[in-house]
Design a protein around this motif. Structure first.
Motif, PDB file in Angstrom:
ATOM      1  N   ASP A 167      20.190  29.100 -29.080  1.00  0.00           N
ATOM      2  CA  ASP A 167      20.759  29.314 -30.418  1.00  0.00           C
ATOM      3  C   ASP A 167      20.388  30.677 -30.985  1.00  0.00           C
ATOM      4  OD1 ASP A 167      22.436  27.207 -30.842  1.00  0.00           O
ATOM      5  OD2 ASP A 167      20.945  25.928 -31.795  1.00  0.00           O
ATOM      6  N   TYR A 168      19.197  31.182 -30.635  1.00  0.00           N
ATOM      7  CA  TYR A 168      18.813  32.524 -31.080  1.00  0.00           C
ATOM      8  C   TYR A 168      19.744  33.567 -30.457  1.00  0.00           C
ATOM      9  CZ  TYR A 168      15.974  36.736 -31.767  1.00  0.00           C
ATOM     10  OH  TYR A 168      15.548  37.994 -32.107  1.00  0.00           O
ATOM     11  N   LEU A 169      19.996  33.414 -29.160  1.00  0.00           N
ATOM     12  CA  LEU A 169      20.924  34.310 -28.449  1.00  0.00           C
ATOM     13  C   LEU A 169      22.322  34.251 -29.078  1.00  0.00           C
ATOM     14  CD1 LEU A 169      21.593  36.104 -25.983  1.00  0.00           C
ATOM     15  CD2 LEU A 169      21.820  34.016 -24.626  1.00  0.00           C
ATOM     16  N   SER A 170      22.774  33.030 -29.351  1.00  0.00           N
ATOM     17  CA  SER A 170      24.065  32.848 -30.006  1.00  0.00           C
ATOM     18  C   SER A 170      24.081  33.548 -31.366  1.00  0.00           C
ATOM     19  CB  SER A 170      24.326  31.340 -30.150  1.00  0.00           C
ATOM     20  OG  SER A 170      25.430  31.091 -30.988  1.00  0.00           O
ATOM     21  N   GLY A 171      22.985  33.414 -32.107  1.00  0.00           N
ATOM     22  CA  GLY A 171      22.886  34.056 -33.417  1.00  0.00           C
ATOM     23  C   GLY A 171      22.927  35.577 -33.319  1.00  0.00           C
ATOM     24  N   LEU A 172      22.223  36.137 -32.314  1.00  0.00           N
ATOM     25  CA  LEU A 172      22.241  37.591 -32.107  1.00  0.00           C
ATOM     26  C   LEU A 172      23.672  38.081 -31.894  1.00  0.00           C
ATOM     27  CD1 LEU A 172      19.275  38.214 -29.607  1.00  0.00           C
ATOM     28  CD2 LEU A 172      19.361  38.897 -32.025  1.00  0.00           C
ATOM     29  N   LEU A 173      24.411  37.356 -31.051  1.00  0.00           N
ATOM     30  CA  LEU A 173      25.773  37.775 -30.721  1.00  0.00           C
ATOM     31  C   LEU A 173      26.709  37.595 -31.913  1.00  0.00           C
ATOM     32  CD1 LEU A 173      25.808  36.361 -27.106  1.00  0.00           C
ATOM     33  CD2 LEU A 173      26.104  38.777 -27.719  1.00  0.00           C
ATOM     34  N   LEU A 174      26.558  36.473 -32.636  1.00  0.00           N
ATOM     35  CA  LEU A 174      27.378  36.259 -33.829  1.00  0.00           C
ATOM     36  C   LEU A 174      27.079  37.320 -34.886  1.00  0.00           C
ATOM     37  CD1 LEU A 174      27.287  32.379 -34.335  1.00  0.00           C
ATOM     38  CD2 LEU A 174      29.201  33.800 -33.647  1.00  0.00           C
ATOM     39  N   GLY A 175      25.805  37.620 -35.076  1.00  0.00           N
ATOM     40  CA  GLY A 175      25.415  38.630 -36.065  1.00  0.00           C
ATOM     41  C   GLY A 175      25.984  39.995 -35.711  1.00  0.00           C
ATOM     42  N   ALA A 176      25.970  40.322 -34.413  1.00  0.00           N
ATOM     43  CA  ALA A 176      26.518  41.612 -33.978  1.00  0.00           C
ATOM     44  C   ALA A 176      28.021  41.661 -34.231  1.00  0.00           C
ATOM     45  CB  ALA A 176      26.215  41.849 -32.503  1.00  0.00           C
ATOM     46  N   GLU A 177      28.713  40.547 -33.953  1.00  0.00           N
ATOM     47  CA  GLU A 177      30.162  40.488 -34.227  1.00  0.00           C
ATOM     48  C   GLU A 177      30.427  40.636 -35.722  1.00  0.00           C
ATOM     49  OE1 GLU A 177      32.311  37.091 -32.624  1.00  0.00           O
ATOM     50  OE2 GLU A 177      33.782  37.207 -34.247  1.00  0.00           O
ATOM     51  N   LEU A 178      29.633  39.920 -36.499  1.00  0.00           N
ATOM     52  CA  LEU A 178      29.813  39.933 -37.947  1.00  0.00           C
ATOM     53  C   LEU A 178      29.604  41.337 -38.524  1.00  0.00           C
ATOM     54  CD1 LEU A 178      28.112  37.094 -39.971  1.00  0.00           C
ATOM     55  CD2 LEU A 178      29.020  39.178 -40.977  1.00  0.00           C
ATOM     56  N   ALA A 179      28.531  41.993 -38.083  1.00  0.00           N
ATOM     57  CA  ALA A 179      28.245  43.340 -38.595  1.00  0.00           C
ATOM     58  C   ALA A 179      29.358  44.305 -38.179  1.00  0.00           C
ATOM     59  CB  ALA A 179      26.893  43.815 -38.072  1.00  0.00           C
ATOM     60  N   ALA A 180      29.771  44.228 -36.916  1.00  0.00           N
ATOM     61  CA  ALA A 180      30.806  45.143 -36.425  1.00  0.00           C
ATOM     62  C   ALA A 180      32.150  44.813 -37.069  1.00  0.00           C
ATOM     63  CB  ALA A 180      30.895  45.063 -34.907  1.00  0.00           C
ATOM     64  N   GLY A 181      32.451  43.521 -37.244  1.00  0.00           N
ATOM     65  CA  GLY A 181      33.700  43.114 -37.877  1.00  0.00           C
ATOM     66  C   GLY A 181      33.773  43.587 -39.320  1.00  0.00           C
ATOM     67  N   ALA A 219      10.233  34.774 -26.546  1.00  0.00           N
ATOM     68  CA  ALA A 219       9.895  33.596 -25.745  1.00  0.00           C
ATOM     69  C   ALA A 219       8.596  33.842 -24.972  1.00  0.00           C
ATOM     70  CB  ALA A 219      11.037  33.259 -24.789  1.00  0.00           C
ATOM     71  N   LEU A 220       8.437  35.044 -24.434  1.00  0.00           N
ATOM     72  CA  LEU A 220       7.223  35.391 -23.667  1.00  0.00           C
ATOM     73  C   LEU A 220       5.971  35.303 -24.522  1.00  0.00           C
ATOM     74  CD1 LEU A 220       8.010  38.571 -21.520  1.00  0.00           C
ATOM     75  CD2 LEU A 220       7.338  36.318 -20.697  1.00  0.00           C
ATOM     76  N   THR A 221       6.093  35.704 -25.798  1.00  0.00           N
ATOM     77  CA  THR A 221       4.926  35.732 -26.683  1.00  0.00           C
ATOM     78  C   THR A 221       4.821  34.442 -27.498  1.00  0.00           C
ATOM     79  OG1 THR A 221       6.271  36.887 -28.341  1.00  0.00           O
ATOM     80  CG2 THR A 221       4.939  38.258 -26.894  1.00  0.00           C
ATOM     81  N   ASP A 222       5.549  33.419 -27.078  1.00  0.00           N
ATOM     82  CA  ASP A 222       5.520  32.105 -27.726  1.00  0.00           C
ATOM     83  C   ASP A 222       5.903  32.170 -29.202  1.00  0.00           C
ATOM     84  OD1 ASP A 222       4.742  30.817 -25.364  1.00  0.00           O
ATOM     85  OD2 ASP A 222       2.647  31.329 -25.716  1.00  0.00           O
ATOM     86  N   GLU A 223       6.745  33.155 -29.568  1.00  0.00           N
ATOM     87  CA  GLU A 223       7.222  33.233 -30.957  1.00  0.00           C
ATOM     88  C   GLU A 223       8.611  32.608 -31.084  1.00  0.00           C
ATOM     89  OE1 GLU A 223       6.207  37.381 -32.600  1.00  0.00           O
ATOM     90  OE2 GLU A 223       5.293  37.404 -30.605  1.00  0.00           O
ATOM     91  N   LEU A 224       9.122  32.112 -29.964  1.00  0.00           N
ATOM     92  CA  LEU A 224      10.420  31.426 -29.939  1.00  0.00           C
ATOM     93  C   LEU A 224      10.311  30.319 -28.889  1.00  0.00           C
ATOM     94  CD1 LEU A 224      13.405  31.706 -31.071  1.00  0.00           C
ATOM     95  CD2 LEU A 224      13.903  33.010 -29.005  1.00  0.00           C
ATOM     96  N   ALA A 225      10.602  29.076 -29.305  1.00  0.00           N
ATOM     97  CA  ALA A 225      10.477  27.943 -28.377  1.00  0.00           C
ATOM     98  C   ALA A 225      11.595  28.002 -27.329  1.00  0.00           C
ATOM     99  CB  ALA A 225      10.557  26.639 -29.158  1.00  0.00           C
ATOM    100  N   ALA A 280      17.679  27.047 -37.376  1.00  0.00           N
ATOM    101  CA  ALA A 280      16.885  28.160 -37.910  1.00  0.00           C
ATOM    102  C   ALA A 280      16.897  29.335 -36.934  1.00  0.00           C
ATOM    103  CB  ALA A 280      15.450  27.701 -38.174  1.00  0.00           C
ATOM    104  N   ALA A 281      16.856  29.033 -35.626  1.00  0.00           N
ATOM    105  CA  ALA A 281      16.869  30.105 -34.615  1.00  0.00           C
ATOM    106  C   ALA A 281      18.211  30.825 -34.626  1.00  0.00           C
ATOM    107  CB  ALA A 281      16.582  29.527 -33.232  1.00  0.00           C
ATOM    108  N   LEU A 282      19.303  30.077 -34.822  1.00  0.00           N
ATOM    109  CA  LEU A 282      20.623  30.696 -34.926  1.00  0.00           C
ATOM    110  C   LEU A 282      20.633  31.690 -36.085  1.00  0.00           C
ATOM    111  CD1 LEU A 282      23.786  30.259 -33.929  1.00  0.00           C
ATOM    112  CD2 LEU A 282      23.966  29.266 -36.199  1.00  0.00           C
ATOM    113  N   GLU A 283      20.149  31.256 -37.233  1.00  0.00           N
ATOM    114  CA  GLU A 283      20.160  32.123 -38.415  1.00  0.00           C
ATOM    115  C   GLU A 283      19.210  33.311 -38.240  1.00  0.00           C
ATOM    116  OE1 GLU A 283      19.491  29.347 -41.588  1.00  0.00           O
ATOM    117  OE2 GLU A 283      21.525  28.516 -41.408  1.00  0.00           O
ATOM    118  N   ARG A 284      18.099  33.078 -37.540  1.00  0.00           N
ATOM    119  CA  ARG A 284      17.152  34.159 -37.258  1.00  0.00           C
ATOM    120  C   ARG A 284      17.819  35.245 -36.390  1.00  0.00           C
ATOM    121  NH1 ARG A 284      11.524  32.949 -34.025  1.00  0.00           N
ATOM    122  NH2 ARG A 284      10.653  35.063 -34.005  1.00  0.00           N
TER     123      ARG A 284
END
Lengths: 317, 317
Positions: free
Chosen positions: B240-254, B228-234, B201-205
Motif C-alpha cells: 500500500d505504501y508503494l501504491s501510495g507513492l505511485l498515486l501521489g506521483a500521478e496526482l502531483a504530475a496531473g 522496510a529494511l530499517t523496520d520503519e514500514l511493516a 495509513a501506509a497508502l496515505e503516507r
C-alpha cells in the motif's frame, strides 16, 4: 594504492580483498604495495549461495586465488540480511577511518566485513548503500576531497548519487533507474513494443524529454508507447528512448537533490561498469554536465584503503 | 440514457453495445429507452483471442446475449492494431457527434467500432486512448459540460486525466501508474519485500511522500525498500505504501498538467472500477482534492449516446 607505490609500507603485508555482491563475488590478491597481483570472479553472489553455503563459497574463491595467510576483507551484500552475517549500517557522514573502525569479523574465519552506510534526508527518511561506500573511498585519496565537495555517481540497478567532502561520504540518494528499466523492458507494454537495436539519438531524445517535462515520469514513460504507435519512434529505438527517459528523470531529480544540499553539480564523477558510465556520460552531456570517469577496480582500491586504516596492512598515511 | 427515460425516442430501437477491452469483452443489450436489459461478460478480450478469432468471439457473446437484429457498436482495444480491425485515432477535441461520424464498420458484420482519440501536448508529443472516450461521454450529458470544464480521471493500468468542455473531450494525459505498480510489485526488489496486507495509513503516507518530494519518483520508490529494511514500514504495509507513492506521483504530475491547461483541479470526477476509484479518492483527499465518483456502466451509456448521434437508435436530442 593499486598501480602506485606507497612509501613506507611494510613489504611483508598483503591482502585478500573481496567485492561480494548480489550476483558475483570478485576476489583480489593485493601485494604489499596494494597492487592487484591476481583477480578471480565467480557467480557466487549472495543471491546464488544457499544459506550456510558461504564458508564453501569463500574456500572456492580462495583456492582460485592461491591465497596465503593474508588478512581478508570484503564489502557489499555479503554483509546484508541475505548475506553471511548482517553488519549494521554505519551512519553518514563516514570516512575511511570510521568505516575501518566498524569492520565486523565473521566468526571462525579471518574475514572482516565492511559496513554499509545509512543516511537520512531532511524528512528523516532513510537511504542505504552496501559496497558503493568502498568504491567511493577507492576513487579518491583524502587529499582529493579535502576542502571541497565532489559529486560521485555510481550507475547501476540502484544508482547512487553521493556527496564526498571533508567528512568523507557526507550524504547520498538512491535512484531505482536500472531496476525500473529492467522491469519495464521485460514485463511492461513498453517492452513488448521494443525491438533489439541501439539508437544514440533516441537515448538523447528521451533524456531531453525528461529534462523538459516537469518530472512527470509516469506520464513521460507512456510516450515510448504512443510515439511507437504513431510511427514517430522506430521499434528498434524504443529501448534506448526508454533508457533516456529514465536517465533524464534521474538526472533532473539528482540535480534538484544537489541543489538542496547546496552542492554544485556542473561536474560529476562516474564509477562503475564502463559501458553504463559511458551511457550516463552521454545523458549528462545533454544537460551540459561534465562527467569524468573514475578509476577502474575502485572496490579493490577502497578495500585496500580501509584495510590500511584498520591496521591490517602497511601503515596509515 | 440507461436508467432514465428519453422523451421522443422511438420505442422500436434497441442496441447491442460492447465494451471490448484487452482482457475482457462486456456486451450489453439495451432496450429502446437505452436501459440495460441484459449484460454478459467473457474473457474474450483482444489479448485472449487469436488472429481470425473475432467473428467466433462475437458470435459467442451475441448468443449469450440472446440478441436480435439490433445494430451493434463496440469501443475499446477491439479497434486497435491488435484488435479486429485497426480504426484510426480521431484528433482531440472530439465530442459525441464527431466520434459518431467516425465510426468504422467491420466488413461482413453489422458491427461498428468507435475510434480512439489522439491528442498532442505543447511539444507535439502524442497521447492516445481507446475506450475511455466512450466512458467519458457516458458520464456526462452535453448540458453538463457546456460552458465549463470538468476534470475526469479514469484510473487503471494506464490512468487517464481528461479535460471535458464545450468541445467535448478537449485534451488528456496518460499515467502509467497501474502498470508500474504491477511490474514493481511482481518483478522488483520492492515487491519481494512486500507481504500481503492492507494498510490505509501506509497508502496515505506514500501519497504524502510523493506530494512533498519534488517529483523524484525513481528515488522515492527506493524508500519502500529502505523503510522496510530499517523496520520503519511493516512488510504487510509495503504494497500500500508503494501504491501510495505511485498515486501521489500521478496526482502531483496531473495537478501540474491541469495548471498548464489553465483548468481548475480542486474537484475531479472518477470513472472506473469502484475499489480502484475509492483508492484514488483517498489519495485525492490527502491532497485536499474533492473526487466525485462517476456513474456505473459508463461505457454502455457512452455507446448509447454515440449510437444516438450516429442515428443507429432513436433520435439525436
Amino acid at each position: 594504492m593499486p598501480g602506485g607505490s606507497v612509501p613506507g609500507l611494510s613489504m611483508s603485508s598483503a591482502l585478500i580483498a573481496i567485492d561480494w555482491g548480489t550476483t558475483t563475488a570478485r576476489a583480489y590478491r593485493l601485494d604489499a604495495g596494494g597492487r592487484i597481483a591476481h583477480m578471480v570472479s565467480a557467480p557466487l553472489g549472495v543471491q546464488k549461495v544457499a544459506a550456510g553455503g558461504f564458508p564453501a563459497a569463500l574456500a572456492m574463491l580462495l583456492d582460485d586465488l592461491q591465497s596465503d595467510a593474508a588478512p581478508m576483507i570484503a564489502c557489499g551484500m555479503i554483509g546484508s540480511r541475505q548475506g553471511w552475517i548482517e553488519v549494521p549500517y554505519l551512519q553518514c557522514p563516514a570516512d575511511a577511518a570510521s568505516i575501518a573502525s566498524a569492520l565486523v569479523p565473521v566468526p571462525q574465519t579471518r574475514l572482516l566485513i565492511v559496513p554499509g552506510l545509512l543516511c537520512r534526508d531532511a524528512t528523516g527518511s532513510p537511504d542505504v548503500m552496501r559496497g558503493e561506500e568502498t568504491q567511493i573511498l577507492g576513487a579518491f585519496a583524502d587529499a582529493e576531497t579535502r576542502g571541497r565537495f565532489r559529486v560521485v555517481i555510481l550507475p547501476g540497478t540502484h544508482s547512487k548519487w553521493t556527496v564526498v567532502g571533508d567528512s568523507g561520504i557526507e550524504t547520498f540518494a538512491t535512484f531505482l533507474t536500472g531496476e525500473l528499466y529492467a522491469v519495464l523492458r521485460e514485463h511492461s507494454i513498453l517492452g513488448r513494443l521494443a525491438e533489439p537495436g541501439e539508437d544514440r539519438a533516441a537515448l538523447e531524445r528521451g533524456v531531453r524529454r525528461s529534462l523538459a517535462s516537469e518530472a512527470s515520469l509516469s506520464h513521460d514513460l507512456f510516450s515510448a508507447r504512443t510515439l511507437a504507435l504513431t510511427d514517430e519512434l522506430a521499434p528498434g529505438a524504443v529501448g534506448d528512448y526508454l533508457s533516456g527517459l529514465l536517465l533524464g528523470a534521474e538526472l533532473a531529480a539528482g540535480r534538484r537533490w544537489l541543489e538542496r544540499q547546496r552542492v554544485p553539480g556542473e561536474r560529476v564523477h562516474l564509477i562503475g561498469d564502463p559501458a553504463l558510465c559511458e551511457r550516463y556520460a552521454r545523458a549528462f552531456a545533454v544537460a551540459g554536465i561534465d562527467a569524468t570517469p573514475g578509476p577502474p577496480e575502485a572496490a579493490a582500491r577502497g578495500l585496500w584503503r580501509i584495510a590500511r586504516h584498520a591496521g591490517l596492512v602497511g601503515v596509515v598515511p
